[in-house]
Write a protein that holds these residues in place. Sequence first.
Motif, PDB file in Angstrom:
ATOM      1  N   VAL A   1       3.749   2.183  -1.007  1.00 12.42           N
ATOM      2  CA  VAL A   1       2.974   2.350  -2.240  1.00 12.42           C
ATOM      3  C   VAL A   1       2.282   1.046  -2.610  1.00 12.42           C
ATOM      4  O   VAL A   1       1.079   1.016  -2.893  1.00 12.42           O
ATOM      5  CB  VAL A   1       3.886   2.838  -3.391  1.00 12.42           C
ATOM      6  CG1 VAL A   1       3.239   2.623  -4.743  1.00 12.42           C
ATOM      7  CG2 VAL A   1       4.243   4.296  -3.210  1.00 12.42           C
TER       8      VAL A   1
ATOM      9  N   SER B   1      -1.800   0.276  -2.296  1.00  8.92           N
ATOM     10  CA  SER B   1      -2.502  -0.144  -3.516  1.00  8.92           C
ATOM     11  C   SER B   1      -3.264  -1.447  -3.294  1.00  8.92           C
ATOM     12  O   SER B   1      -4.406  -1.584  -3.727  1.00  8.92           O
ATOM     13  CB  SER B   1      -1.509  -0.315  -4.657  1.00  8.92           C
ATOM     14  OG  SER B   1      -0.845   0.882  -4.919  1.00  8.92           O
TER      15      SER B   1
ATOM     16  N   ALA C   1      -3.409   1.768  -9.329  1.00 10.97           N
ATOM     17  CA  ALA C   1      -3.009   2.466  -8.101  1.00 10.97           C
ATOM     18  C   ALA C   1      -1.503   2.375  -7.878  1.00 10.97           C
ATOM     19  O   ALA C   1      -0.875   3.357  -7.466  1.00 10.97           O
ATOM     20  CB  ALA C   1      -3.768   1.891  -6.904  1.00 10.97           C
TER      21      ALA C   1
ATOM     22  N   LEU D   1       0.485   5.832  -7.806  1.00 12.79           N
ATOM     23  CA  LEU D   1       1.113   6.220  -6.541  1.00 12.79           C
ATOM     24  C   LEU D   1       2.635   6.222  -6.635  1.00 12.79           C
ATOM     25  O   LEU D   1       3.289   7.072  -6.029  1.00 12.79           O
ATOM     26  CB  LEU D   1       0.661   5.287  -5.416  1.00 12.79           C
ATOM     27  CG  LEU D   1      -0.777   5.468  -4.937  1.00 12.79           C
ATOM     28  CD1 LEU D   1      -1.119   4.401  -3.898  1.00 12.79           C
ATOM     29  CD2 LEU D   1      -0.995   6.844  -4.365  1.00 12.79           C
TER      30      LEU D   1
ATOM     31  N   SER E   1       5.061   9.306  -5.896  1.00 10.70           N
ATOM     32  CA  SER E   1       6.016   9.182  -4.796  1.00 10.70           C
ATOM     33  C   SER E   1       7.452   9.485  -5.201  1.00 10.70           C
ATOM     34  O   SER E   1       8.309   9.657  -4.340  1.00 10.70           O
ATOM     35  CB  SER E   1       5.942   7.786  -4.186  1.00 10.70           C
ATOM     36  OG  SER E   1       6.430   6.825  -5.091  1.00 10.70           O
TER      37      SER E   1
END
Length: 101
Positions: free
Chosen positions: A49, A53, A82, A86, A90
């Motif tokens: 993640v 990003s 982001a 994310l 997730s």
Amino acid sequence: MEKCKKCKTTVSSKLIFRSFWKGYKNFSCSNCQTQYEFTDKDRLIGGLVIGISIFFSGLIMSFSELEIVSKLTLGLFSMAFACIALSALSISFFTFQLNKK
């Protein structure tokens, strides 16, 4: 959504999200206080993640035609957005194990 392995209560996404951003801190079920910890797979997902990003914010910075200060500001804000977005998405892929301590 994950459920507690003992009492089958749904574990709050907010609790998991906070625990994730506090550095994979162990957390407990709100109903029966069973302790859980993140697995290595969860830590890998967290690393991906952050990496994704950073990659996307780098792309945004490299393709923008702004001054350096504006470019850095845009890159930092896009990376922060982001990362948060994310990581929230997730959470559904995380699996937890009982804390044996």
